[in-house]
Design a protein around this motif. Sequence first.
Motif, PDB file in Angstrom:
ATOM      1  N   GLY A   1      -8.383  12.288  -1.157  1.00 21.33           N
ATOM      2  CA  GLY A   1      -8.697  11.067   0.008  1.00 21.33           C
ATOM      3  C   GLY A   1      -8.745   9.562  -0.572  1.00 21.33           C
ATOM      4  O   GLY A   1      -9.484   9.079   0.375  1.00 21.33           O
ATOM      5  N   GLU A   2      -8.790  10.032  -1.709  1.00 22.06           N
ATOM      6  CA  GLU A   2      -9.697   8.743  -2.684  1.00 22.06           C
ATOM      7  C   GLU A   2      -8.575   7.324  -1.636  1.00 22.06           C
ATOM      8  O   GLU A   2      -8.043   7.356  -2.082  1.00 22.06           O
ATOM      9  CB  GLU A   2     -10.272   8.514  -4.164  1.00 22.06           C
ATOM     10  N   GLU A   3      -9.267   5.960  -2.233  1.00 23.10           N
ATOM     11  CA  GLU A   3      -8.165   4.743  -1.998  1.00 23.10           C
ATOM     12  C   GLU A   3      -8.822   4.138  -3.510  1.00 23.10           C
ATOM     13  O   GLU A   3      -9.863   4.214  -3.559  1.00 23.10           O
ATOM     14  CB  GLU A   3      -8.870   4.250  -1.294  1.00 23.10           C
TER      15      GLU A   3
ATOM     16  N   ASP B   1       0.837   5.573  -0.514  1.00 19.58           N
ATOM     17  CA  ASP B   1       0.307   7.496  -0.968  1.00 19.58           C
ATOM     18  C   ASP B   1       0.908   7.205  -2.399  1.00 19.58           C
ATOM     19  O   ASP B   1       1.928   7.162  -2.696  1.00 19.58           O
ATOM     20  CB  ASP B   1       0.992   7.934   0.193  1.00 19.58           C
TER      21      ASP B   1
ATOM     22  N   ASP C   1      -2.129  -1.714  -2.831  1.00 23.40           N
ATOM     23  CA  ASP C   1      -3.475  -0.417  -3.050  1.00 23.40           C
ATOM     24  C   ASP C   1      -2.949   0.835  -2.977  1.00 23.40           C
ATOM     25  O   ASP C   1      -1.466   1.086  -2.478  1.00 23.40           O
ATOM     26  CB  ASP C   1      -3.695  -0.627  -1.248  1.00 23.40           C
ATOM     27  N   LEU C   2      -3.539   1.092  -3.010  1.00 28.09           N
ATOM     28  CA  LEU C   2      -3.345   3.248  -2.451  1.00 28.09           C
ATOM     29  C   LEU C   2      -3.938   4.310  -2.265  1.00 28.09           C
ATOM     30  O   LEU C   2      -5.592   3.749  -2.613  1.00 28.09           O
ATOM     31  CB  LEU C   2      -2.561   3.408  -4.646  1.00 28.09           C
ATOM     32  N   ARG C   3      -3.473   4.903  -1.789  1.00 31.68           N
ATOM     33  CA  ARG C   3      -4.508   6.122  -1.443  1.00 31.68           C
ATOM     34  C   ARG C   3      -3.997   7.937  -2.341  1.00 31.68           C
ATOM     35  O   ARG C   3      -2.898   8.769  -2.192  1.00 31.68           O
ATOM     36  CB  ARG C   3      -4.030   6.910   0.134  1.00 31.68           C
TER      37      ARG C   3
ATOM     38  N   VAL D   1      -3.112  11.520  -2.146  1.00 32.19           N
ATOM     39  CA  VAL D   1      -2.492  13.113  -1.815  1.00 32.19           C
ATOM     40  C   VAL D   1      -2.364  13.761  -2.030  1.00 32.19           C
ATOM     41  O   VAL D   1      -1.528  14.105  -3.457  1.00 32.19           O
ATOM     42  CB  VAL D   1      -1.568  12.077  -0.228  1.00 32.19           C
TER      43      VAL D   1
ATOM     44  N   GLY E   1     -12.370   3.411  -4.526  1.00 31.91           N
ATOM     45  CA  GLY E   1     -13.465   3.129  -3.458  1.00 31.91           C
ATOM     46  C   GLY E   1     -13.590   1.516  -3.403  1.00 31.91           C
ATOM     47  O   GLY E   1     -15.306   1.321  -2.841  1.00 31.91           O
TER      48      GLY E   1
ATOM     49  N   ARG F   1      -7.043   0.716  -5.772  1.00 29.98           N
ATOM     50  CA  ARG F   1      -6.553  -0.979  -6.113  1.00 29.98           C
ATOM     51  C   ARG F   1      -6.064  -0.827  -7.361  1.00 29.98           C
ATOM     52  O   ARG F   1      -7.174  -0.940  -8.350  1.00 29.98           O
ATOM     53  CB  ARG F   1      -7.247  -2.102  -5.303  1.00 29.98           C
TER      54      ARG F   1
ATOM     55  N   SER G   1       1.039  -1.242  -0.472  1.00 30.09           N
ATOM     56  CA  SER G   1       0.100  -0.043   0.421  1.00 30.09           C
ATOM     57  C   SER G   1       0.773   1.691   0.219  1.00 30.09           C
ATOM     58  O   SER G   1       2.058   1.508   0.740  1.00 30.09           O
ATOM     59  CB  SER G   1      -0.908   0.150   1.329  1.00 30.09           C
TER      60      SER G   1
END
Length: 269
Positions: free
Chosen positions: A236-238, A87, A250-252, A254, A182, A240, A85
């Motif tokens: 802010g979204e996540e 950012d 996974d990634l977030r 930023v 999401g 995959r 995972s």
Amino acid sequence: MPSTAEEFVAARREARALAGFPGELPASLSAAYAVQEEVLRLTPRRLAGWKVAGIPPAFRERYDAPRLVGPVFTDAVQDVADGGSVDVFVYAGGFAAIEAEFVVRLTADAPERPVAAADIPGFATLHAGSEIASSPLASINDLGPGAVIADHGNNAGALIGPAIPPGATGDWERLVSRTLIGGVLAGEGNAARVAGGPYESVAFLIAQLASRGRSLKAGDIVLTGMTTGVHDVRVGEEARIEFPGVGGFDLRVVAREPQTIAGDQSVLV
């Protein structure tokens, strides 16, 4: 008055959104790549490789090539293991998207001349991965290849995932990829969605760089083109990225912070 290249370099350094294209939109590939070369001259960031993307048919009359290329910088490249995972950083108020892509990493210097796609595995490995496409200019994709080429190829990052076994390459339709945002499937595709397959993108890049007096070196990476679509994301979204049988991560999303210059490198603050 600052040049187009100066405006884009400054906007990225300051993480500042642009209301419109700064200056005159390049009307040809040669004009767009001239801006890109000035960007490369002006930025202190170290080059790690390149991204390749298809030029939509609607733009081919003005920009007569099947693909375009843009730089990828070392500070925006991350290796990510299967199940990892990370950012990823985008320009708030600008354009931001993620793309599942097959990524090539060179194991030796590429020839400084055009090569066939079949030659690429002799000096490179293939990986699952993702491009983080982002620009301070929200309308960049709508304006087309002239704008994309001028602003760093609309690239803001590269994720290099698990390696794909050599025996699995070539049958491109069997190399499947998925993007979820999401937790919801946003797109599914395979390596065949890249025209001619990922190695054809690298062959195009080698020839394009040779025409500019540039070449690929050992350790360079190449983002070969989207496979599931271009998926807009917000801070802010996540999400995959999955490559069944190979791995996933996974990634977030930023917001990128302004940068300061330390020595000869841009450093995030």
